[in-house]
Enzyme design. Structure first.
Site, PDB file in Angstrom:
ATOM      1  N   VAL A   1       0.862  -1.180   0.000  1.00  0.00           N
ATOM      2  CA  VAL A   1       0.000   0.000   0.000  1.00  0.00           C
ATOM      3  C   VAL A   1       0.897   1.227   0.000  1.00  0.00           C
ATOM      4  O   VAL A   1       1.849   1.308   0.785  1.00  0.00           O
ATOM      5  CB  VAL A   1      -0.926   0.027   1.230  1.00  0.00           C
ATOM      6  N   CYS A   2       0.627   2.151  -0.903  1.00  0.00           N
ATOM      7  CA  CYS A   2       1.370   3.407  -0.965  1.00  0.00           C
ATOM      8  C   CYS A   2       2.875   3.128  -1.135  1.00  0.00           C
ATOM      9  O   CYS A   2       3.261   2.329  -1.988  1.00  0.00           O
ATOM     10  CB  CYS A   2       1.070   4.243   0.277  1.00  0.00           C
ATOM     11  N   THR A   3       3.724   3.726  -0.302  1.00  0.00           N
ATOM     12  CA  THR A   3       5.168   3.567  -0.479  1.00  0.00           C
ATOM     13  C   THR A   3       5.695   2.246   0.067  1.00  0.00           C
ATOM     14  O   THR A   3       6.908   2.024   0.065  1.00  0.00           O
ATOM     15  CB  THR A   3       5.931   4.729   0.186  1.00  0.00           C
TER      16      THR A   3
ATOM     17  N   THR B   1       2.817   3.160  -7.049  1.00  0.00           N
ATOM     18  CA  THR B   1       2.928   3.634  -5.672  1.00  0.00           C
ATOM     19  C   THR B   1       2.309   5.027  -5.631  1.00  0.00           C
ATOM     20  O   THR B   1       1.730   5.475  -6.623  1.00  0.00           O
ATOM     21  CB  THR B   1       4.397   3.639  -5.197  1.00  0.00           C
TER      22      THR B   1
ATOM     23  N   ALA C   1      -1.668   2.635  -4.903  1.00  0.00           N
ATOM     24  CA  ALA C   1      -1.164   4.005  -4.823  1.00  0.00           C
ATOM     25  C   ALA C   1      -1.367   4.553  -3.412  1.00  0.00           C
ATOM     26  O   ALA C   1      -1.246   3.820  -2.441  1.00  0.00           O
ATOM     27  CB  ALA C   1      -1.867   4.859  -5.874  1.00  0.00           C
TER      28      ALA C   1
END
Length: 319
Positions: free
Chosen positions: A104-106, A124, A157
């Protein structure tokens, strides 16, 4: 049905929403269908961690030499910028053993750091896509979608897109009806399509500094069904077509034609999701002219015809 263990990695300066958002989706699925998921959280030594927003998260367990998990979820946050070397070593050793690997995300940066995204397509948070691509050239970084699935690896992202991805995984595991019930409970869409852009068309393109060009951008957004040829738009800006096209690209980062295409696609998608209008009516209102022209645009950009898009992604409240 075999129970799937979902393990969330916790570390200092994790983004709490990257954990709690997807976790609530899986927890909702377990409450709906008992025995479907076993949800666990773990930090390196089992000690509490402090999120980037100051929230203290108390894990269920410490990470150990066993990976008793079907789905391994790696969240993002500031803690991914200079991760604990022991966490990196654990992920390098145990990540490849997960049946399903999710970031998730970074969190994608951690997966890339241990080679788990090499040769794969991934995404990302938009602000870190360039860094991910620059630091890990073996990864095919796609900055646009809210999530990407490549084999057993799935990356999402920024922040809330982790909920979208988790809903998609639950739909795979348990079916659309259960995913729909969870989405209703969380008051979110059943799921946004993975290839939905991280930004709207207006945000994806820069806003022009020049007032005439900025006015044209707003006019396009408000009149997707109008004549939006370069010649017509240039006349609105009191510029020659050639000068207009060059200036528009310089100031927005995209061509007038591509900007118009994005606006029309976004407008049509919104009508499909939010109204009961027929495809023919929507095609005219969105500037496509005919249902066939709109179908071609949808298939090219989204991989789905308008009717299929509406069936899959229209919120339950609109039915």
């Amino acid at each position: 049905m075999a129970q799937r263990t979902v393990l969330f990695l916790l570390f200092d300066a994790v983004q709490s929403l990257d954990v709690t958002g997807p976790l609530e989706v899986f927890a909702g699925a377990e409450q709906h269908t008992r025995g479907s998921y076993r949800i666990r959280t773990a930090s390196l030594d089992g000690a509490p961690v402090r999120s980037s927003g100051g929230l203290t998260l108390v894990p269920d367990q410490a990470l150990d030499d066993r990976l008793d998990a079907h789905t391994l979820v790696v969240p993002g946050g500031r803690g991914t910028r200079a991760p604990d070397p022991d966490l990196v070593r654990w992920l390098r050793r145990h990540g490849p053993r997960a049946e399903r690997l999710v970031s998730v995300c970074t969190g994608a940066i951690l997966l890339a750091a241990v080679g788990l995204l090499d040769g794969r397509r991934a995404t990302t948070h938009w602000a870190y896509c360039d860094k991910l691509a620059r630091d890990h050239p073996a990864v095919e970084v796609d900055p646009d979608p809210i999530y990407v699935r490549d084999g057993h690896v799935a990356t999402s992202a920024g922040v809330t897109s982790g909920i979208d991805l988790a809903l998609a995984l639950v739909e795979d595991d348990l079916g659309r009806d259960i995913a729909l019930d969870i989405a209703r409970h969380l008051v979110v869409f059943l799921r946004r399509p993975g290839n939905q852009a991280q930004f709207s068309a207006q945000l994806a393109a820069q806003t022009a500094r020049c007032e005439p060009l900025r006015e044209v951008q707003h006019w396009i957004t408000e009149h997707p069904d109008a004549d939006l040829t370069v010649e017509t738009l240039a006349a609105r800006a009191s510029l020659s077509p050639r000068h207009f096209a060059r200036a528009f690209r310089n100031e927005t980062g995209t061509t007038p034609g591509r900007y118009v295409d994005r606006i029309r696609l976004e407008h049509a998608r919104r009508l499909l999701e939010d109204t009961t209008d027929g495809v023919e009516e929507i095609s005219r209102a969105s500037g496509y002219g005919t249902p066939e022209a709109m179908r071609r645009a949808f298939v090219k950009a989204l991989g789905a015809a308008p009717a299929e898009y509406r069936r899959r992604f229209r919120p339950a409240s609109a039915h």
